[in-house]
Design a protein around this motif. Structure first.
Motif, mmCIF file in Angstrom:
data_model
loop_
_atom_site.group_PDB
_atom_site.id
_atom_site.type_symbol
_atom_site.label_atom_id
_atom_site.label_comp_id
_atom_site.label_asym_id
_atom_site.label_seq_id
_atom_site.Cartn_x
_atom_site.Cartn_y
_atom_site.Cartn_z
ATOM 1 N N VAL A 143 28.546 -4.860 53.304
ATOM 2 C CA VAL A 143 28.689 -4.765 51.855
ATOM 3 C C VAL A 143 28.377 -3.325 51.466
ATOM 4 O O VAL A 143 27.293 -2.812 51.773
ATOM 5 C CB VAL A 143 27.728 -5.745 51.141
ATOM 6 N N ASN A 144 29.342 -2.706 50.883
ATOM 7 C CA ASN A 144 29.219 -1.286 50.515
ATOM 8 C C ASN A 144 28.744 -0.442 51.684
ATOM 9 O O ASN A 144 27.840 0.403 51.566
ATOM 10 C CB ASN A 144 28.273 -1.139 49.305
ATOM 11 N N GLY A 145 29.293 -0.721 52.839
ATOM 12 C CA GLY A 145 29.013 0.067 54.035
ATOM 13 C C GLY A 145 27.770 -0.332 54.780
ATOM 14 O O GLY A 145 27.506 0.174 55.874
ATOM 15 N N ILE A 146 27.008 -1.250 54.223
ATOM 16 C CA ILE A 146 25.757 -1.658 54.879
ATOM 17 C C ILE A 146 25.980 -3.004 55.562
ATOM 18 O O ILE A 146 26.411 -3.964 54.921
ATOM 19 C CB ILE A 146 24.616 -1.793 53.841
ATOM 20 N N PRO A 147 25.693 -3.065 56.870
ATOM 21 C CA PRO A 147 25.914 -4.327 57.588
ATOM 22 C C PRO A 147 25.191 -5.483 56.894
ATOM 23 O O PRO A 147 24.044 -5.336 56.464
ATOM 24 C CB PRO A 147 25.320 -4.064 58.969
ATOM 25 N N PHE A 148 25.914 -6.571 56.787
ATOM 26 C CA PHE A 148 25.373 -7.768 56.153
ATOM 27 C C PHE A 148 24.967 -8.732 57.254
ATOM 28 O O PHE A 148 25.800 -9.198 58.031
ATOM 29 C CB PHE A 148 26.441 -8.389 55.247
ATOM 30 N N VAL A 149 23.674 -8.944 57.349
ATOM 31 C CA VAL A 149 23.174 -9.800 58.434
ATOM 32 C C VAL A 149 23.328 -11.261 58.029
ATOM 33 O O VAL A 149 22.851 -11.681 56.974
ATOM 34 C CB VAL A 149 21.693 -9.487 58.738
ATOM 35 N N ILE A 150 24.023 -11.997 58.880
ATOM 36 C CA ILE A 150 24.348 -13.392 58.555
ATOM 37 C C ILE A 150 23.262 -14.303 59.081
ATOM 38 O O ILE A 150 23.275 -14.700 60.245
ATOM 39 C CB ILE A 150 25.707 -13.789 59.143
ATOM 40 N N GLY A 151 22.306 -14.597 58.248
ATOM 41 C CA GLY A 151 21.283 -15.572 58.634
ATOM 42 C C GLY A 151 21.891 -16.958 58.696
ATOM 43 O O GLY A 151 22.981 -17.191 58.161
ATOM 44 N N PRO A 152 21.195 -17.861 59.381
ATOM 45 C CA PRO A 152 21.748 -19.214 59.573
ATOM 46 C C PRO A 152 22.038 -19.929 58.243
ATOM 47 O O PRO A 152 22.944 -20.745 58.166
ATOM 48 C CB PRO A 152 20.663 -19.938 60.370
ATOM 49 N N ASP A 153 21.255 -19.614 57.206
ATOM 50 C CA ASP A 153 21.506 -20.284 55.930
ATOM 51 C C ASP A 153 22.642 -19.624 55.154
ATOM 52 O O ASP A 153 23.028 -20.074 54.090
ATOM 53 C CB ASP A 153 20.240 -20.316 55.080
ATOM 54 N N LEU A 154 23.138 -18.523 55.660
ATOM 55 C CA LEU A 154 24.193 -17.806 54.942
ATOM 56 C C LEU A 154 25.599 -18.170 55.456
ATOM 57 O O LEU A 154 26.583 -17.670 54.946
ATOM 58 C CB LEU A 154 23.989 -16.297 55.046
ATOM 59 N N ILE A 155 25.627 -18.993 56.465
ATOM 60 C CA ILE A 155 26.949 -19.498 56.887
ATOM 61 C C ILE A 155 26.942 -21.018 56.764
ATOM 62 O O ILE A 155 26.157 -21.717 57.392
ATOM 63 C CB ILE A 155 27.361 -18.988 58.291
ATOM 64 N N VAL A 156 27.764 -21.496 55.862
ATOM 65 C CA VAL A 156 27.788 -22.925 55.542
ATOM 66 C C VAL A 156 29.213 -23.433 55.701
ATOM 67 O O VAL A 156 30.144 -22.871 55.110
ATOM 68 C CB VAL A 156 27.319 -23.165 54.083
ATOM 69 N N ASP A 157 29.379 -24.462 56.509
ATOM 70 C CA ASP A 157 30.699 -25.072 56.721
ATOM 71 C C ASP A 157 31.765 -24.043 57.097
ATOM 72 O O ASP A 157 32.931 -24.154 56.677
ATOM 73 C CB ASP A 157 31.147 -25.839 55.467
ATOM 74 N N GLY A 158 31.321 -23.019 57.840
ATOM 75 C CA GLY A 158 32.305 -22.051 58.319
ATOM 76 C C GLY A 158 32.565 -20.885 57.378
ATOM 77 O O GLY A 158 33.423 -20.042 57.673
ATOM 78 N N TYR A 159 31.850 -20.814 56.269
ATOM 79 C CA TYR A 159 32.040 -19.705 55.320
ATOM 80 C C TYR A 159 30.761 -18.879 55.236
ATOM 81 O O TYR A 159 29.664 -19.429 55.031
ATOM 82 C CB TYR A 159 32.380 -20.242 53.923
ATOM 83 N N VAL A 160 30.884 -17.571 55.379
ATOM 84 C CA VAL A 160 29.750 -16.666 55.157
ATOM 85 C C VAL A 160 29.617 -16.465 53.654
ATOM 86 O O VAL A 160 30.576 -16.096 52.976
ATOM 87 C CB VAL A 160 29.980 -15.325 55.875
ATOM 88 N N ARG A 161 28.442 -16.733 53.138
ATOM 89 C CA ARG A 161 28.226 -16.684 51.685
ATOM 90 C C ARG A 161 27.458 -15.418 51.313
ATOM 91 O O ARG A 161 26.347 -15.187 51.779
ATOM 92 C CB ARG A 161 27.439 -17.910 51.246
ATOM 93 N N ILE A 162 28.067 -14.616 50.479
ATOM 94 C CA ILE A 162 27.407 -13.390 50.017
ATOM 95 C C ILE A 162 27.193 -13.526 48.508
ATOM 96 O O ILE A 162 28.152 -13.482 47.727
ATOM 97 C CB ILE A 162 28.248 -12.146 50.334
ATOM 98 N N LYS A 163 25.951 -13.739 48.165
ATOM 99 C CA LYS A 163 25.626 -13.924 46.747
ATOM 100 C C LYS A 163 24.953 -12.654 46.259
ATOM 101 O O LYS A 163 24.017 -12.148 46.856
ATOM 102 C CB LYS A 163 24.671 -15.116 46.601
ATOM 103 N N ARG A 164 25.468 -12.093 45.167
ATOM 104 C CA ARG A 164 24.824 -10.919 44.572
ATOM 105 C C ARG A 164 25.417 -10.686 43.190
ATOM 106 O O ARG A 164 26.334 -11.400 42.772
ATOM 107 C CB ARG A 164 24.980 -9.686 45.458
ATOM 108 N N ILE A 165 24.876 -9.718 42.539
ATOM 109 C CA ILE A 165 25.465 -9.316 41.265
ATOM 110 C C ILE A 165 26.479 -8.243 41.584
ATOM 111 O O ILE A 165 26.144 -7.151 42.025
ATOM 112 C CB ILE A 165 24.387 -8.823 40.283
ATOM 113 N N TRP A 166 27.739 -8.634 41.453
ATOM 114 C CA TRP A 166 28.828 -7.773 41.887
ATOM 115 C C TRP A 166 29.206 -6.819 40.758
ATOM 116 O O TRP A 166 29.221 -7.200 39.599
ATOM 117 C CB TRP A 166 30.035 -8.608 42.283
#
Lengths: 652, 652
Positions: free
Chosen positions: B500-523
């Motif tokens: 995200v914005n050039g910074i690696p996004f570490v996918i913790g186990p709770d951040l991948i649900v049903d096959g989708y990586v979830r990135i929650k933030r104020i965009w």
């Protein structure tokens, strides 16, 4: 003696006493022929009605009613009568003969004044005879009735049916021919050609041979008469589903017979045609016709035949398809087609005794033909698959024609009576005689009687061929007789040991000709020839151009091709792999199907572990587990309930 | 927002700019839709006549003549109009709109006073409407016209066709229903069910949803009305060859829909039905109906689907057969069925975003659907085989339905307009929105526009997904917006790197649900998400219960399944073996078919040396030779002449 002499030798000269075949021949006499009589009379409960006898009774004026059945329904009665003829020729049976005489009386009454005989056209389409030769089997039915008439005459000396068919043939000879007012046409389904040669042999009348040749010569000539005939009758089509009129290869009428080089269309028609071609070729010395036989034979056996001797890859049109197209599951391989292939092989063996003809004859006989009938003689396969998966076959209509169990009697009932007439006349396929050489093609035990160099010679064959490859011949001669015994070495044997009167017979290179070991001597009563054919378990492979056998292996031992059944080996037979290191062992199982040799093997099985419910995976390797499997002879399949079966198994 | 919101979002919100797809979408607009207009008007030389427009003109009184074509010919016009609606929604085109308005005027005139609309029954069987629901597709055609009316209204705001179909639906609602004087019946071919839900969305009228539910509830109830209806109309059968009246599984009417657990019968009907079931389930909160959707989905994708996303194993009835029965050569795998599977997947993704739905949608879309059309947009496959041997297919009628070349236009022309409408509305399949989470299912480049937490958000997707697995999203928001981006990790990728914005996004186990990586933030505007999906060449295997893939391997890279063609690899593709040690290398070939990634591999080939003319041998070992082979993506096959093709190749 001429090459056709066998045709005139009585079946009384061929008594069969054989561990494998005697039981089948007993079945023909005691079960099949009586059962088929019941079937022809619609007295078999649960079986499809035949109506074949009633059609004749109605046409004879003995009953009221309407024609029912296929346009070729008459031929079932004819084939039954032919089988009865062979049975009576082998062994008298007053009761059976009386039944047959009764049917023959009816048939004679059903014959029209001009000699015409066909219940379909007499009852259902009067006035339309000879208007649909392409589709309606009139000459085909006539041919079968001729074969019956000849067989019955040879067996009993009674001329009634022979006279019926002779009158019919005489009438045909006025209708068909080169003359300006004659029909230059032929039947869509070959059969009359080979039958007329038999009638020629029985009567000595050359006109029947000439008429046979006429039909062969006309076939495939242009302009094609099917379309013309169709226009003439008002564009009526009898079998709309198979386009007989337009699809000339279906009935081998796409080219003159001498120009045909590949087996095309309906498989039974091809081999019946070839049989007639060989018959005419040998009688007329027609070298081109004989060469066409050789070419068609070669195409069939080197490109279009299953390892079981089955022919015809496709249900649609019961047909050949193309070179090396030999699917094991959607296969047709009709029992009748393999029977026709045996007829063709028999004729070629009379002309030129080469073991390749007998090897194929044996392959078809011991595998497809015997598979076509159950051990109770009452159930039959029409289609002989090499791979069956009943669960998926049930729902996939591509396999609708493939049955997992033998059936009682068919609406189109060609196969059961065809098996009956072949088995009832099996003695005619074992030997041929040519130029003072007696050829043994099949090792079927029994006693045969010959006239050799003017001597009466009895040849007793004692055969353990199917179980251990051992055969013993014993000669009885009224006085010492100088002739040659030619003994076929089957293609599956890698070592053949011969001994004459206990002394090893050394087979020099000039003593084995075209696959036959020739033993020439002055034979005397008591002379013995003993043979031991080695009988290894063969790991058979298909030509790499057959995609359906690529990377697979089939087992064969002696004349028998083997198969795997689910009842012995569990489901999903395609998961099994037989590596070339696998141990293979033959065991006699006395309890299985009356006692047969089974093959036990160590194999591996692709494992379904770790798969659960995924359909496709990229992280899987094939896992295998060791397993013991059991092969049985192909002919014995489908006798223990419905289950999977396969002949070909993955190679390592 | 409710899960159905996507249905009401305009396609203007989904602009597609994608290396792979833009060309197809251009083809739809510039070639397919104009070409199909010509075809519907019978102006394509050499193509089978359609007559579909003329049927409407005749029914409208604009022309004299008779109905011609299939009983469902009207649906071709409807699907074409639906595609036109999507095109116009995406981008105005006054000329195309004028043509469509003209057709709509004709259709309106062809509508009967009571609201009924169907040219077959109006012209050919007046007075017989609703007498053969089992076979005659009246409600099927109505459903397609409803889809067209809704699409055209959404695109243009013009109500004319919407009013036509609303009147028709109102009339249906009087004819069909629970009342004692109403028909408790349904259409043999599902389609009306999903269409009525679209009409409900477009109009807000709950009665259309209720009528859809009514049709689903009636299906499979006993006593079965097909036989009753058949008796009532005097035992007339429209399609005698497929036994629709007796064969209830063919039309999924063997059981109530909630009790169906396996996909049976005609594949297109199954997936159209499931789409309608999912639509009704989500609107009515019917948990049983949703569970039935899940079960049928599960059965299809874990037991009855080809690796290409094709469904339907059998030509007869264009049908499913049984679990794991997936023949590669006699396959059906109709293009329309895979399109229907995509509809079903899209609905399930709206209900419960799980990547397994999107994985299957992608598989069907990038393989079977795209294979269904040539790169010139004018030729189509109806059947999508995984193995083709043209020489034997030509003569073996089991393969008559399998073509080796795409065809111009079909007598039954369902597939081409179905491809057109899918591609013209492709924007609707890329994303779904649920609970403030924006799910990306397909990585297809372009700009989409959303209302998220009250903010206007533009999501620009830049995709190199098909060539190297790289995707970049760029956000534009009118003000910072708090929402979740859920990004699917495709099943073929073993490593997915997010930044995200050039910074690696570490996918913790709770951040991948049903096959989708979830990135929650104020965009905020300018935020970027970069993804790199690893794209290994996968050696795919089939479940060991599939006998047709047992011991074989197929290659896949990214969304593309690969295949071998004869033009690259010579004939007899079944002789090739790809061992697991084989080197595999991806190469971009700019000259091949507009530029594609091919896979080069070292393989071995079973040799035909030393075989000559023998058909079966016992003394042969498989000989192999090393060879270099080239795989191309499956969708690109059959663009270089007629030749062999196979997806599955022997494993070592």
């Amino acid at each position: 003696m001429k090459s056709n002499d066998l045709q005139t030798l009585s079946l009384t000269n061929f008594n069969i006493e054989d561990d494998f075949w005697s039981e089948y021949i007993r079945l023909v006499r005691e079960v099949i022929v009586p059962y088929q009589w019941e079937a022809l009379n619609d007295r078999v409960e649960g079986a499809e009605p035949s109506h074949a006898i009633r059609n004749f009774r109605i046409a004879a004026g003995e009953e009221q009613g309407e024609f029912y059945g296929m346009v070729f329904q008459d031929s079932d009665v004819a084939k039954w009568l032919e089988a009865v003829g062979y049975l009576l020729e082998t062994q008298p049976d007053a009761e059976l003969e009386a039944v047959a005489d009764g049917v023959i009386d009816t048939i004679a009454k059903a014959q029209q004044k001009d000699g015409y005989l066909n219940t379909y056209f007499t009852l259902k389409e009067p006035g339309k005879k000879w208007t649909n030769l392409a589709e309606c089997h009139e000459l085909y039915c006539a041919g079968h009735m001729i074969e019956a008439g000849v067989a019955y005459y040879r067996a009993t000396g009674k001329r009634k049916l022979l006279d019926v068919v002779t009158r019919f043939a005489d009438y045909m000879d006025t209708v068909f021919g080169e003359g300006p007012d004659q029909l230059h046409r032929y039947d869509g389904h070959q059969e009359i050609e080979l039958a007329l040669v038999k009638l020629y042999h029985a009567t000595g009348e050359a006109k029947y041979l000439n008429l046979s040749k006429f039909f062969l010569d006309q076939r495939g000539q242009q302009p094609h008469f099917y379309e013309q005939e169709w226009e003439e009758r008002g564009r009526v089509t009898h079998f709309p589903s198979i386009s007989i009129i337009q699809d000339h290869p279906y009935s081998q009428s796409h080219l003159p017979v001498r120009e045909q080089q590949t087996a095309e269309g309906h498989a039974v028609r091809v081999v019946y045609m070839c049989t007639g071609m060989a018959d005419v070729a040998v009688e007329t010395g027609d070298a081109d016709l004989l060469e066409a036989c050789r070419k068609l034979w070669h195409n069939i056996v080197t490109k279009r035949m299953y390892i079981t001797g089955g022919i015809g890859s496709m249900a649609h049109g019961e047909s050949f398809t193309s070179d090396y197209d030999l699917p094991n599951d959607s296969i047709y391989a009709e029992t009748c087609a393999s029977i026709g292939l045996i007829f063709f092989a028999q004729r070629m063996l009379q002309i030129e005794p080469k073991s390749e003809y007998a090897d194929v004859m044996e392959r078809a006989l011991y595998n497809t033909v015997v598979s076509g009938m159950s051990r109770d003689g009452k159930h039959f396969f029409y289609v002989n698959p090499l791979e069956v998966y009943p669960i998926s076959n049930r729902k996939n209509k591509n396999f609708e024609h493939v049955k997992s169990e033998r059936q009682g009697w068919f609406g189109c009932a060609c196969c059961p009576p065809n098996i009956a007439r072949l088995l009832a006349s099996l003695g005619q396929y074992i030997y041929t005689l040519k130029d003072n050489t007696l050829f043994t093609h099949l090792y079927i035990g029994g006693v045969s009687e010959w006239d050799l160099s003017g001597h009466n010679v009895k040849l007793e064959q004692h055969s353990e061929y199917t179980s251990n490859g051992k055969v013993k011949f014993t000669i009885t001669a009224d006085s010492p007789a100088d002739f040659t015994l030619a003994l076929r070495v089957p293609d599956w044997s890698d070592q053949a040991a011969f001994a004459v009167n206990g002394i090893p017979f050394v087979i020099g290179p000039d003593l084995i000709v075209d696959g036959y070991v020739r033993i020439k001597r002055i034979w005397q009563t008591g002379d013995q020839v003993e043979i031991v054919f080695s009988m290894p378990i063969l790991r058979m492979k298909g030509n790499p151009l057959i995609r359906h056998t690529s990377g697979k292996v089939a087992l064969q031992r002696g004349p028998y091709v083997y198969c795997l059944e689910e009842v012995d080996n569990g489901p999903n037979l395609y998961q099994l792999i037989l590596s070339k290191e696998s141990s293979l062992k033959v065991i006699y199982d006395p309890l299985l199907l009356g006692g047969i040799n089974v093959i036990l093997a160590g194999a591996s099985r692709l494992s379904t572990d770790e798969w659960d419910e995924q359909l496709y995976r990229h992280d899987a390797e094939w896992q295998t587990k060791h397993t013991a499997i059991r092969f049985i002879p192909y002919f014995a399949w489908a006798n223990r309930g419905i289950g999977e079966m396969t002949v070909w198994i993955k190679d390592s």
